[in-house]
Design an enzyme around this catalytic site. Structure first.
Site, mmCIF file in Angstrom:
data_model
loop_
_atom_site.group_PDB
_atom_site.id
_atom_site.type_symbol
_atom_site.label_atom_id
_atom_site.label_comp_id
_atom_site.label_asym_id
_atom_site.label_seq_id
_atom_site.Cartn_x
_atom_site.Cartn_y
_atom_site.Cartn_z
ATOM 1 N N ILE A 183 -5.569 6.427 5.069
ATOM 2 C CA ILE A 183 -4.182 6.393 5.537
ATOM 3 C C ILE A 183 -3.243 6.893 4.443
ATOM 4 O O ILE A 183 -2.055 7.013 4.658
ATOM 5 C CB ILE A 183 -3.800 4.967 6.028
ATOM 6 C CG1 ILE A 183 -3.990 3.923 4.923
ATOM 7 C CG2 ILE A 183 -4.634 4.594 7.260
ATOM 8 C CD1 ILE A 183 -3.537 2.502 5.328
ATOM 9 N N ASP A 184 -3.795 7.201 3.268
ATOM 10 C CA ASP A 184 -2.956 7.753 2.193
ATOM 11 C C ASP A 184 -2.641 9.222 2.500
ATOM 12 O O ASP A 184 -3.313 9.855 3.319
ATOM 13 C CB ASP A 184 -3.653 7.605 0.825
ATOM 14 C CG ASP A 184 -4.891 8.490 0.683
ATOM 15 O OD1 ASP A 184 -4.768 9.717 0.842
ATOM 16 O OD2 ASP A 184 -5.994 7.961 0.409
ATOM 17 N N ARG A 222 0.849 -1.199 0.000
ATOM 18 C CA ARG A 222 0.000 0.000 0.000
ATOM 19 C C ARG A 222 0.887 1.253 0.000
ATOM 20 O O ARG A 222 0.611 2.224 -0.677
ATOM 21 C CB ARG A 222 -0.917 0.037 1.234
ATOM 22 C CG ARG A 222 -1.759 -1.201 1.476
ATOM 23 C CD ARG A 222 -3.010 -1.189 0.638
ATOM 24 N NE ARG A 222 -2.846 -1.763 -0.690
ATOM 25 C CZ ARG A 222 -2.773 -3.082 -0.956
ATOM 26 N NH1 ARG A 222 -2.848 -3.966 0.010
ATOM 27 N NH2 ARG A 222 -2.618 -3.522 -2.187
ATOM 28 N N CYS A 239 14.423 0.064 13.506
ATOM 29 C CA CYS A 239 13.543 1.175 13.887
ATOM 30 C C CYS A 239 14.320 2.480 13.736
ATOM 31 O O CYS A 239 15.441 2.600 14.249
ATOM 32 C CB CYS A 239 13.093 0.990 15.339
ATOM 33 S SG CYS A 239 12.348 2.484 16.036
ATOM 34 N N GLY A 267 -17.451 10.124 0.480
ATOM 35 C CA GLY A 267 -16.828 8.880 0.026
ATOM 36 C C GLY A 267 -16.548 7.860 1.105
ATOM 37 O O GLY A 267 -15.516 7.202 1.080
ATOM 38 N N THR A 268 -17.469 7.728 2.049
ATOM 39 C CA THR A 268 -17.292 6.699 3.071
ATOM 40 C C THR A 268 -18.561 5.853 3.162
ATOM 41 O O THR A 268 -19.672 6.381 3.088
ATOM 42 C CB THR A 268 -16.895 7.301 4.434
ATOM 43 O OG1 THR A 268 -16.845 6.244 5.401
ATOM 44 C CG2 THR A 268 -17.833 8.388 4.914
ATOM 45 N N HIS A 272 -7.308 7.097 11.367
ATOM 46 C CA HIS A 272 -6.872 5.704 11.222
ATOM 47 C C HIS A 272 -5.376 5.593 10.971
ATOM 48 O O HIS A 272 -4.907 4.552 10.511
ATOM 49 C CB HIS A 272 -7.654 5.012 10.096
ATOM 50 C CG HIS A 272 -9.096 4.755 10.447
ATOM 51 N ND1 HIS A 272 -10.049 4.377 9.536
ATOM 52 C CD2 HIS A 272 -9.746 4.824 11.650
ATOM 53 C CE1 HIS A 272 -11.226 4.222 10.143
ATOM 54 N NE2 HIS A 272 -11.064 4.507 11.418
ATOM 55 N N ASN A 295 -21.573 10.912 -1.947
ATOM 56 C CA ASN A 295 -21.123 9.544 -2.204
ATOM 57 C C ASN A 295 -21.589 9.117 -3.587
ATOM 58 O O ASN A 295 -22.621 9.588 -4.075
ATOM 59 C CB ASN A 295 -21.705 8.596 -1.140
ATOM 60 C CG ASN A 295 -20.919 7.297 -1.036
ATOM 61 O OD1 ASN A 295 -20.834 6.534 -1.997
ATOM 62 N ND2 ASN A 295 -20.342 7.051 0.130
HETATM 63 N N1 APR Z 1 -16.769 9.407 -5.265
HETATM 64 C C1 APR Z 1 -17.531 9.335 -4.138
HETATM 65 N N2 APR Z 1 -17.724 8.192 -3.465
HETATM 66 C C2 APR Z 1 -17.139 7.072 -3.929
HETATM 67 C C3 APR Z 1 -16.346 7.064 -5.100
HETATM 68 C C4 APR Z 1 -16.166 8.305 -5.785
HETATM 69 N N3 APR Z 1 -15.428 8.418 -6.896
HETATM 70 N N4 APR Z 1 -15.898 5.798 -5.305
HETATM 71 C C5 APR Z 1 -16.401 5.054 -4.312
HETATM 72 N N5 APR Z 1 -17.133 5.815 -3.467
HETATM 73 C C6 APR Z 1 -17.799 5.418 -2.206
HETATM 74 C C7 APR Z 1 -18.448 4.070 -2.229
HETATM 75 O O1 APR Z 1 -19.798 4.162 -2.684
HETATM 76 C C8 APR Z 1 -18.370 3.673 -0.742
HETATM 77 O O2 APR Z 1 -19.514 4.135 -0.032
HETATM 78 O O3 APR Z 1 -16.773 5.342 -1.234
HETATM 79 C C9 APR Z 1 -17.147 4.440 -0.215
HETATM 80 C C10 APR Z 1 -15.949 3.555 0.097
HETATM 81 O O4 APR Z 1 -16.281 2.720 1.163
HETATM 82 P P1 APR Z 1 -15.189 1.797 1.899
HETATM 83 O O5 APR Z 1 -14.410 1.034 0.897
HETATM 84 O O6 APR Z 1 -15.907 1.035 2.946
HETATM 85 O O7 APR Z 1 -14.185 2.859 2.566
HETATM 86 P P2 APR Z 1 -14.312 3.664 3.928
HETATM 87 O O8 APR Z 1 -15.718 4.051 4.209
HETATM 88 O O9 APR Z 1 -13.289 4.728 3.873
HETATM 89 O O10 APR Z 1 -13.864 2.585 4.983
HETATM 90 C C11 APR Z 1 -13.781 2.976 6.326
HETATM 91 O O11 APR Z 1 -12.875 0.889 6.989
HETATM 92 O O12 APR Z 1 -11.619 -0.834 6.280
HETATM 93 C C12 APR Z 1 -11.629 0.234 7.124
HETATM 94 O O13 APR Z 1 -9.872 1.450 8.015
HETATM 95 C C13 APR Z 1 -10.540 1.215 6.810
HETATM 96 O O14 APR Z 1 -10.646 3.612 6.821
HETATM 97 C C14 APR Z 1 -11.284 2.440 6.354
HETATM 98 C C15 APR Z 1 -12.643 2.270 7.009
#
Ligand code: APR
Length: 236
Positions: free
Chosen positions: A95-96, A61, A138, A178-179, A111, A204
């Protein structure tokens, strides 16, 4: 969006904001987490019993983010912060390093960060851009064998939560970008913001489990929707 002046803003971002920069989201249609079972690569137990596998996963990653660039959504959030100053807090689950690469300052990586390493021997964390291997020393104490990514794994506590909860309890606008709303405590931030009387907006590409909880939903890709949304907030 309410017409009164918005003064205190909290923005939460997830993997979706970085998707258009080429970083894959976590939860794929196959139910795997970036192609792996979560318990194999991203839990506290995996570090205890299979540290090389965990480090190998996060080494990959870390290499992936070397050349990726922020997109228009990351950049719009920088402009928003510049306009609002200390009244704008960006909380990311990512984390990016794309938010800081774009220029965000008032930023909490709840995170953790891919480009940091932590040492179980000395307990310190430090910037780190290479691969963590069994023999890697380390950068702080010079010992080998105790390195792990400075990220929050499943079963561990997110970072700087007190600051986030304080900001949420005092904000008047909360925006989640985007979550998926699948992981707590971040998935519950909208509830805290609603309780504080804030206006809440979800941006989203798709509907999420938490969508019904927001006052407003904007559906589309972050790179397109976020710049327009930020511009509309400037006009209020
Ligand atoms: N624009 C907007 N939303 C988007 C796009 C985009 N281009 N592409 C994808 N998405 C949305 C998806 O519809 C989804 O709801 O981004 C979301 C990604 O969801 P996850 O993969 O679950 O990511 P996230 O919500 O950040 O995960 C939360 O879970 O696995 C752990 O620690 C990890 O920080 C992460 C946490």
């Amino acid at each position: 969006m309410p017409k009164e002046r918005i003064s205190r803003i909290v923005v939460l971002t997830g993997a979706g904001i970085s998707a258009e920069s080429g970083i894959p989201v976590f939860r794929g249609a196959d139910g795997l987490w970036q192609g792996h079972r979560v318990e194999d690569v991203a839990t506290a137990e995996a570090v205890a019993f299979n540290r090389p596998v965990v480090n190998d996963f996060f080494n990959k990653r870390r290499r992936e983010v070397e050349k990726v660039a922020p997109n228009s959504a990351h950049r719009a959030l920088v402009e928003w912060e510049q306009a609002c100053g200390d009244d704008f807090l960006l909380v990311t689950q990512n984390i990016d390093p794309l938010h800081e690469r774009a220029g965000s300052h008032n930023l909490i990586h709840m995170h953790g960060e891919l480009q940091r390493i932590r040492c179980d021997s000395c307990g310190e964390s430090a910037p780190f851009f290479a691969d963590a291997l069994a023999q890697t020393l380390c950068p702080v104490c010079g010992r080998a064998g105790g390195l792990r990514p400075d990220v929050v794994l499943f079963g561990e506590m997110p970072m700087r939560m007190e600051e986030v909860f304080m900001a949420l309890s005092a904000c008047d606008l909360f925006v989640a970008i985007g979550t998926s709303g699948a992981v707590y405590p971040a998935a519950g931030f909208v509830d805290l913001a609603n309780q504080a009387g804030a206006y809440t907006v979800e941006i989203n590409a798709a509907e999420t489990e938490r969508s019904p909880t927001f006052h407003e939903r904007l559906t589309g890709r972050a790179g397109e929707v976020v710049p327009d949304f930020v511009a509309s907030c400037f006009k209020l």
